[in-house]
Design a protein around this motif. Structure first.
Motif, PDB file in Angstrom:
ATOM      1  N   GLN A 325      -1.025  -9.824   8.455  1.00 57.17           N
ATOM      2  CA  GLN A 325      -0.740 -11.259   8.372  1.00 57.17           C
ATOM      3  C   GLN A 325       0.692 -11.530   7.919  1.00 57.17           C
ATOM      4  OE1 GLN A 325      -3.642 -13.061   5.762  1.00 57.17           O
ATOM      5  NE2 GLN A 325      -5.355 -11.984   6.706  1.00 57.17           N
ATOM      6  N   ASP A 326       1.374 -10.467   7.460  1.00 59.02           N
ATOM      7  CA  ASP A 326       2.677 -10.620   6.820  1.00 59.02           C
ATOM      8  C   ASP A 326       2.611 -11.761   5.799  1.00 59.02           C
ATOM      9  OD1 ASP A 326       5.347 -10.366   6.091  1.00 59.02           O
ATOM     10  OD2 ASP A 326       6.034 -11.701   7.689  1.00 59.02           O
ATOM     11  N   GLY A 327       1.681 -11.629   4.867  1.00 56.79           N
ATOM     12  CA  GLY A 327       1.506 -12.688   3.877  1.00 56.79           C
ATOM     13  C   GLY A 327       0.931 -12.148   2.584  1.00 56.79           C
ATOM     14  N   TRP A 328       1.122 -12.922   1.514  1.00 57.53           N
ATOM     15  CA  TRP A 328       0.588 -12.595   0.189  1.00 57.53           C
ATOM     16  C   TRP A 328      -0.672 -13.424  -0.040  1.00 57.53           C
ATOM     17  CZ3 TRP A 328       2.695  -8.675  -2.586  1.00 57.53           C
ATOM     18  CH2 TRP A 328       3.961  -8.225  -2.183  1.00 57.53           C
ATOM     19  N   VAL A 329      -1.769 -12.755  -0.360  1.00 54.01           N
ATOM     20  CA  VAL A 329      -3.066 -13.409  -0.524  1.00 54.01           C
ATOM     21  C   VAL A 329      -3.485 -13.309  -1.985  1.00 54.01           C
ATOM     22  CG1 VAL A 329      -5.492 -13.391   0.139  1.00 54.01           C
ATOM     23  CG2 VAL A 329      -3.729 -12.866   1.842  1.00 54.01           C
TER      24      VAL A 329
END
Length: 451
Positions: A325-329
């Motif tokens: 996702q190329d994201g921080w969750v």
């Protein structure tokens, strides 16, 4: 998406060709071959147990199942037969002292060679604890483990760059390892004169030490030069620095990539993140942190990158970086008072948040454990002394945690809901901040030089 049935034993699985081709070299080669099986609605696989295929499909869907001993053996057989790289990688993540012998024997039997080597190295690293059980293995497997070198506890102090003229006065600009038999520190290598470990990013990946950025001079000028140390060849090489010059950032590595997380630039705290691909030798930008932060607490557990963001005085937020996702969750939040500082340490599928206690407990550390599989928090028993920040240098090897300061190196054994002190050795005689990590050092590289 073309569906296909796979029969294993008396069970039939409905799946699709693209998923199988993505996960398994076996199916990828099959569908490229043009053989008659490519066009069949059902593929029959003989001499394989269905449970391994079930596990493989669950990993392909992004799940991370915890496996018992019999499931591990079936998963190993399945991973070897289908050449399923993601399942093989998941098995590596599950390796621990409870299943390392099953992993080692099973991977040796079925030819899963990468898992075999990692399992053997794990056993060698925990040789003192596991040597009695090791005797139950075939002699060939015993000899292979004993031929390996254990990973050594390595440390380097905080040093700025220096000139050739200053080098004779900079004798402490060395990377040292702890000889546990002699309980003394030995010199491994000297830092390049252009290298800075002051507010730099340091990380070990694939048994190579990376030193990125840092500062020099009273005006804290950012160092452009970055370096990689190959412990086998005993050589340093240059590598490109991040696109955004930074210091006081966190560097961590996994799956062939280094992550430069947060930090400062021109005295401004940043949220930006960059990824260095060791194969292509290129930096690319990644999704930024949820907010700017310097010196962020970070750990890699089960090949997953986690950071802990602290909102004074009571909120710790655990975020995971998800590459797809190329994201921080946001994974979880812990609300407990603390005075300053914290560290994140990973062991198996547990994350340990180490933080200084509030008020009168500010010189002692409190710990809480977050299990990334169950999502549950556990408060660790007791208080832990943190003289001069020793616990903030924690490094995990097997089921042990190594910490150090100038006066002592202390090894803890992770046992249940406690870290139990089990061995005390010589401290690291350096002033200022200290970086610690693990390296596997070849026998012929070990020079008996006292630091």
């Amino acid at each position: 998406m073309e569906n296909v049935k796979v029969r294993i034993g008396d069970q039939v699985f409905n799946t699709n060709k693209s998923l199988l081709s993505k996960e398994c070299e076996y199916f990828r080669a099959l569908y490229r071959s043009g053989m008659i099986e490519c066009h069949q609605e059902e593929i029959h696989v003989k001499n394989l147990k269905a449970q391994g295929f079930v596990i493989m499909l669950s990993v392909a869907r992004g799940e991370r199942p915890i496996l018992n001993r019999s499931e591990i053996l079936e998963a190993i057989e399945c991973a070897a037969f289908f050449q399923a790289k993601h399942l093989a990688r998941h098995l590596q993540d599950l390796l621990n002292s409870d299943n390392c012998f099953v992993m080692y024997q099973g991977s040796s039997t079925y030819g899963l060679w990468r898992l075999r080597e990692i399992s053997a190295q794990f056993i060698r690293n925990m040789y003192r604890s596991l040597q009695e059980d090791l005797r139950n293995l075939p002699q060939e497997l015993i000899e292979h483990v004993e031929s390996l070198e254990p990973c050594e506890f390595v440390a380097v102090g905080s040093h700025s760059t220096c000139t050739a003229e200053e080098l004779p006065l900079a004798a402490t600009r060395t990377v040292c390892y702890l000889n546990e038999d002699e309980e003394d520190w030995k010199v491994l290598t000297a830092l390049p004169i252009e290298a800075s470990t002051s507010l730099a990013g340091l990380a070990v990946m694939d048994n190579q030490l990376y030193v990125v950025g840092g500062v020099h001079g009273v005006d804290m000028t950012v160092v452009d030069a970055s370096f990689c140390y190959d412990v086998v060849s005993n050589t340093w090489s240059f590598l490109p620095g991040p696109r955004q010059p930074r210091y006081n950032f966190t560097l961590t590595g996994t799956e062939g990539c280094l992550y430069a997380i947060g930090g400062e630039s021109a005295k401004k705290t940043m949220s930006s993140v960059e990824i260095y691909n060791a194969a292509t030798k290129e930096w690319t930008s990644a999704s930024p942190l949820p907010r700017p932060v310097a010196g962020v607490a970070c750990a890699v557990a089960m090949s997953r990158i986690f950071v802990c963001l602290w909102k004074p005085m009571e909120t710790n937020e655990i975020y995971e970086y998800v590459p797809k996702q190329d994201g921080w969750v946001l994974v979880s939040t812990l609300r407990k008072n603390q005075s300053y500082g914290h560290c994140l340490v990973a062991h198996r599928d547990n994350l340990y948040i180490i933080r200084n206690g509030p008020r009168e407990d500010f010189l002692r550390c409190l710990m809480d454990c977050f299990n990334i599989t169950t999502g549950q928090w556990t408060s660790m028993q007791g208080h832990y002394s943190n003289s001069k920040g020793a616990l903030f240098t924690s490094v995990v090897r097997g089921d042990s945690v190594f910490t150090l300061n100038r006066t002592m190196t202390l090894e803890y054994l992770i046992a249940g809901n406690m870290w139990k002190p089990c061995k005390q050795m010589k401290g690291f005689p350096r002033n200022g901040s200290v970086w610690t990590f693990l390296l596997k050092i070849p026998k012929d590289r070990k020079e008996e030089i006292t630091s």
